[in-house]
Design a protein around this motif. Structure first.
Motif, PDB file in Angstrom:
ATOM      1  N   UNK A 125      78.621 -11.718-108.706  1.00 56.46           N
ATOM      2  CA  UNK A 125      78.336 -11.244-107.265  1.00 56.46           C
ATOM      3  C   UNK A 125      77.516 -12.000-106.594  1.00 56.46           C
ATOM      4  N   UNK A 126      76.860 -12.792-107.030  1.00 49.37           N
ATOM      5  CA  UNK A 126      75.772 -13.275-105.962  1.00 49.37           C
ATOM      6  C   UNK A 126      74.168 -13.029-105.917  1.00 49.37           C
ATOM      7  N   UNK A 127      73.879 -12.325-106.782  1.00 50.16           N
ATOM      8  CA  UNK A 127      72.653 -11.638-106.929  1.00 50.16           C
ATOM      9  C   UNK A 127      71.341 -13.034-107.225  1.00 50.16           C
ATOM     10  N   UNK A 128      70.613 -13.081-106.290  1.00 49.75           N
ATOM     11  CA  UNK A 128      69.657 -14.246-106.704  1.00 49.75           C
ATOM     12  C   UNK A 128      68.802 -13.962-108.114  1.00 49.75           C
ATOM     13  N   UNK A 129      68.614 -15.042-108.795  1.00 49.63           N
ATOM     14  CA  UNK A 129      68.310 -15.056-110.101  1.00 49.63           C
ATOM     15  C   UNK A 129      66.856 -14.167-110.229  1.00 49.63           C
ATOM     16  N   UNK A 130      66.138 -14.337-109.150  1.00 39.66           N
ATOM     17  CA  UNK A 130      64.562 -13.604-109.327  1.00 39.66           C
ATOM     18  C   UNK A 130      65.170 -12.424-109.072  1.00 39.66           C
ATOM     19  N   UNK A 131      66.039 -11.420-108.793  1.00 37.68           N
ATOM     20  CA  UNK A 131      66.576 -10.140-108.817  1.00 37.68           C
ATOM     21  C   UNK A 131      67.244  -9.517-109.888  1.00 37.68           C
ATOM     22  N   UNK A 132      67.393 -10.400-110.772  1.00 36.41           N
ATOM     23  CA  UNK A 132      68.456  -9.993-111.924  1.00 36.41           C
ATOM     24  C   UNK A 132      67.731  -8.878-112.647  1.00 36.41           C
ATOM     25  N   UNK A 133      66.477  -9.029-113.180  1.00 33.93           N
ATOM     26  CA  UNK A 133      65.825  -8.048-114.060  1.00 33.93           C
ATOM     27  C   UNK A 133      65.594  -6.752-113.425  1.00 33.93           C
ATOM     28  N   UNK A 151      71.359  -4.162 -98.651  1.00 31.24           N
ATOM     29  CA  UNK A 151      70.438  -5.554 -97.846  1.00 31.24           C
ATOM     30  C   UNK A 151      71.198  -6.735 -98.194  1.00 31.24           C
ATOM     31  N   UNK A 152      71.680  -6.959 -99.349  1.00 29.41           N
ATOM     32  CA  UNK A 152      72.542  -7.988-100.040  1.00 29.41           C
ATOM     33  C   UNK A 152      73.721  -8.419 -99.194  1.00 29.41           C
ATOM     34  N   UNK A 153      74.188  -7.065 -99.063  1.00 30.08           N
ATOM     35  CA  UNK A 153      75.494  -7.258 -98.324  1.00 30.08           C
ATOM     36  C   UNK A 153      75.392  -7.868 -96.806  1.00 30.08           C
ATOM     37  N   UNK A 154      74.174  -7.323 -96.199  1.00 34.70           N
ATOM     38  CA  UNK A 154      73.780  -7.630 -94.735  1.00 34.70           C
ATOM     39  C   UNK A 154      73.529  -9.253 -94.811  1.00 34.70           C
ATOM     40  N   UNK A 155      72.915  -9.506 -95.861  1.00 35.38           N
ATOM     41  CA  UNK A 155      72.265 -10.835 -95.889  1.00 35.38           C
ATOM     42  C   UNK A 155      73.413 -11.907 -96.213  1.00 35.38           C
ATOM     43  N   UNK A 156      74.503 -11.514 -97.084  1.00 34.34           N
ATOM     44  CA  UNK A 156      75.803 -12.275 -97.315  1.00 34.34           C
ATOM     45  C   UNK A 156      76.733 -12.093 -96.145  1.00 34.34           C
ATOM     46  N   UNK A 157      76.698 -11.445 -95.236  1.00 30.66           N
ATOM     47  CA  UNK A 157      77.266 -11.219 -94.233  1.00 30.66           C
ATOM     48  C   UNK A 157      77.364 -12.307 -93.397  1.00 30.66           C
ATOM     49  N   UNK A 158      76.152 -12.620 -92.957  1.00 33.29           N
ATOM     50  CA  UNK A 158      75.601 -13.916 -92.222  1.00 33.29           C
ATOM     51  C   UNK A 158      75.741 -15.344 -93.134  1.00 33.29           C
ATOM     52  N   UNK A 161      77.964 -16.733 -95.962  1.00 35.43           N
ATOM     53  CA  UNK A 161      78.602 -16.745 -97.232  1.00 35.43           C
ATOM     54  C   UNK A 161      78.447 -17.591 -98.145  1.00 35.43           C
ATOM     55  N   UNK A 162      78.874 -17.275 -99.340  1.00 32.14           N
ATOM     56  CA  UNK A 162      78.588 -18.302-100.699  1.00 32.14           C
ATOM     57  C   UNK A 162      80.097 -18.149-101.484  1.00 32.14           C
ATOM     58  N   UNK A 191      80.799 -11.229-103.919  1.00 29.79           N
ATOM     59  CA  UNK A 191      80.406 -10.466-102.520  1.00 29.79           C
ATOM     60  C   UNK A 191      80.691 -10.983-101.400  1.00 29.79           C
ATOM     61  N   UNK A 192      80.775 -12.332-101.175  1.00 28.45           N
ATOM     62  CA  UNK A 192      81.491 -12.934-100.126  1.00 28.45           C
ATOM     63  C   UNK A 192      82.849 -12.559-100.137  1.00 28.45           C
ATOM     64  N   UNK A 193      83.669 -12.809-101.485  1.00 24.02           N
ATOM     65  CA  UNK A 193      85.078 -12.264-101.462  1.00 24.02           C
ATOM     66  C   UNK A 193      85.548 -11.050-100.808  1.00 24.02           C
ATOM     67  N   UNK A 194      84.366 -10.342-101.034  1.00 24.08           N
ATOM     68  CA  UNK A 194      84.775  -8.665-100.825  1.00 24.08           C
ATOM     69  C   UNK A 194      84.636  -8.390 -99.422  1.00 24.08           C
ATOM     70  N   UNK A 195      83.637  -9.439 -98.673  1.00 27.01           N
ATOM     71  CA  UNK A 195      83.549  -9.228 -97.226  1.00 27.01           C
ATOM     72  C   UNK A 195      84.446  -9.735 -96.572  1.00 27.01           C
ATOM     73  N   UNK A 196      85.436 -10.916 -97.429  1.00 25.37           N
ATOM     74  CA  UNK A 196      86.451 -11.487 -96.616  1.00 25.37           C
ATOM     75  C   UNK A 196      87.844 -10.872 -96.984  1.00 25.37           C
ATOM     76  N   UNK A 197      87.942 -10.129 -97.888  1.00 23.19           N
ATOM     77  CA  UNK A 197      89.097  -9.564 -98.513  1.00 23.19           C
ATOM     78  C   UNK A 197      89.732  -8.785 -97.470  1.00 23.19           C
ATOM     79  N   UNK A 198      90.899  -8.914 -96.964  1.00 26.18           N
ATOM     80  CA  UNK A 198      91.641  -8.048 -95.716  1.00 26.18           C
ATOM     81  C   UNK A 198      93.154  -7.880 -96.334  1.00 26.18           C
TER      82      UNK A 198
END
Length: 397
Positions: A146-154, A194-201, A203-204, A208-215
């Motif tokens: 998905x692209x969840x930062x390592x610090x947030x995974x637990x 919040x993660x989706x908002x951050x990734x919208x600005x 991309x990685x 999550x970036x792929x879902x934002x770009x899927x069309x």
């Protein structure tokens, strides 16, 4: 003894298979008035219901707890809780991001993650497969995808566990989710929003970036729809793989000859037979759209129907000696990944995760012994597996 089945019964959850056998033979269409459910237990009936999406709708979701069941089910199960044309659109867009190429590209990283947890866990003679490995590995895999930062995974794992399971100490009506689960749902929705908002600005190279770009032309997923997909992945991508690993470990331990073959390299057969013999997802709910006649019983329209996948996988009409754990078995008729238009989109990822996990375990473990008296099961209306599997290993030399 009168025949009784309830998905909320902790005793049945601990070992549902004897009850399943009675249901198949005595009441293949079973009615539980207290839980307001109809229950199908035979393989042929379940397979047909999975295919027949016109009469067996997914619009109210897959789980029957009040918090999950109903129009709000889309919030937790995304397109899995939809019928065409909504399901067709959503699954099509998600499939554009959740590609086989993206899944296969994860394998080297999956091995790094697995080895990172297994090396310290297997330094001694004892470890807990669930706490030390199985509960952590799939979380990091999905977070990596998905692209969840390592610090947030637990945090993501803990919130997901709070949603999925309840303990015997939980108070309140047995059909309700405990307050901590409802709170965890809200927190996880907030986190992914919040993660989706951050990734919208920014991309990685992640899902999550792929879902934002899927069309599909001008049609794209909304932020709310994307968050729904991410919530779905908590159960479909983390929980089921975690439970599969534990169920496979336990089943092989209970069958020494099969364990030797599994650890000797028959990893894929070990995984597939576990998915049949003791699947992590035991049931799927549907809603009838019209009256259904089955085995001389009429199920009314708008009824809740529970499809007991775990029972169908033990149906002797399909599998010879179904209560035997056998790596030589043809598991092609297994119902564990569903069927029809709702066949699990993440089946290849789940298999890849399990394959990597057991290849890495088998590379260093020659044999093992589980302390069954200390093992602890999770409690869930539709899932089956372990919270703890204390294990003593014999290392390869």
């Amino acid at each position: 003894m009168d025949l009784h089945y309830s998905p909320y019964d902790f005793g049945i959850q601990d070992d549902p298979y004897p009850v399943y056998a009675r249901l198949r033979e005595e009441a293949p269409v079973y009615r539980n008035d207290a839980d307001d459910i109809w229950v199908l237990s035979r393989h042929a009936d379940i397979a047909e219901a999975l295919r027949d999406t016109a009469r067996y709708s997914s619009r109210n979701g897959l789980r029957i707890e009040p918090a999950f069941w109903g129009p709000q089910a889309e919030r937790f199960f995304s397109f899995v809780a939809m019928d065409p044309p909504k399901h067709t659109r959503m699954r099509g867009l998600v499939s554009r991001a959740f590609t086989q190429r993206r899944v296969q590209a994860l394998e080297p990283r999956l091995r790094e993650i697995a080895r990172g947890y297994l090396k310290p866990a297997l330094d001694g003679e004892r470890f807990d497969l669930m706490a030390d490995f199985a509960a952590r590995f799939p979380t990091d895999v999905i977070s990596e995808l998905v692209g969840v930062p390592e610090a947030d995974r637990d945090r993501v794992r803990d919130l997901g566990m709070a949603i999925m399971y309840r303990d015997e100490e939980d108070t309140g009506p047995v059909t309700d989710l405990p307050p901590q689960a409802l709170q965890a749902i809200g927190e996880l929705v907030g986190y992914y929003t919040q993660l989706t908002i951050d990734r919208a600005g920014r991309r990685q190279d992640d899902l999550l970036s792929g879902l934002l770009d899927a069309a599909d032309g001008d049609d794209k997923l909304s932020p709310e729809e994307i968050v729904g997909v991410l919530i779905l992945l908590v159960g479909a991508g983390i929980e089921t793989t975690m439970l599969l690993l534990g169920n496979a470990w336990h089943a092989a331990w209970k069958h020494p000859e099969q364990r030797a073959a599994a650890l000797g390299g028959r990893i894929d057969d070990w995984i597939e037979e576990t998915l049949r013999y003791d699947p992590p997802s035991q049931s799927l709910a549907r809603t009838t759209t019209e009256d259904v006649e089955l085995h001389g019983v009429r199920i009314p329209a708008d009824s809740r129907v529970l499809l007991l996948v775990g029972s169908g996988n033990r149906d002797p009409r399909v599998f010879t000696g179904p209560d035997r754990f056998d790596l030589d078995r043809d598991t092609g008729a297994s119902l564990s990944f569903g069927g029809g238009r709702h066949h699990c989109l993440g089946a290849n990822l789940g298999r890849l995760e399990a394959r990597v996990a057991f290849q890495e375990l088998a590379a260093v473990v020659a044999d093992y012994e589980i302390d069954d008296d200390a093992a602890q099961r999770v409690h869930s209306t539709n899932d089956r597996g372990f919270a703890s599997l204390p294990t003593r290993i014999t290392a390869r030399r």
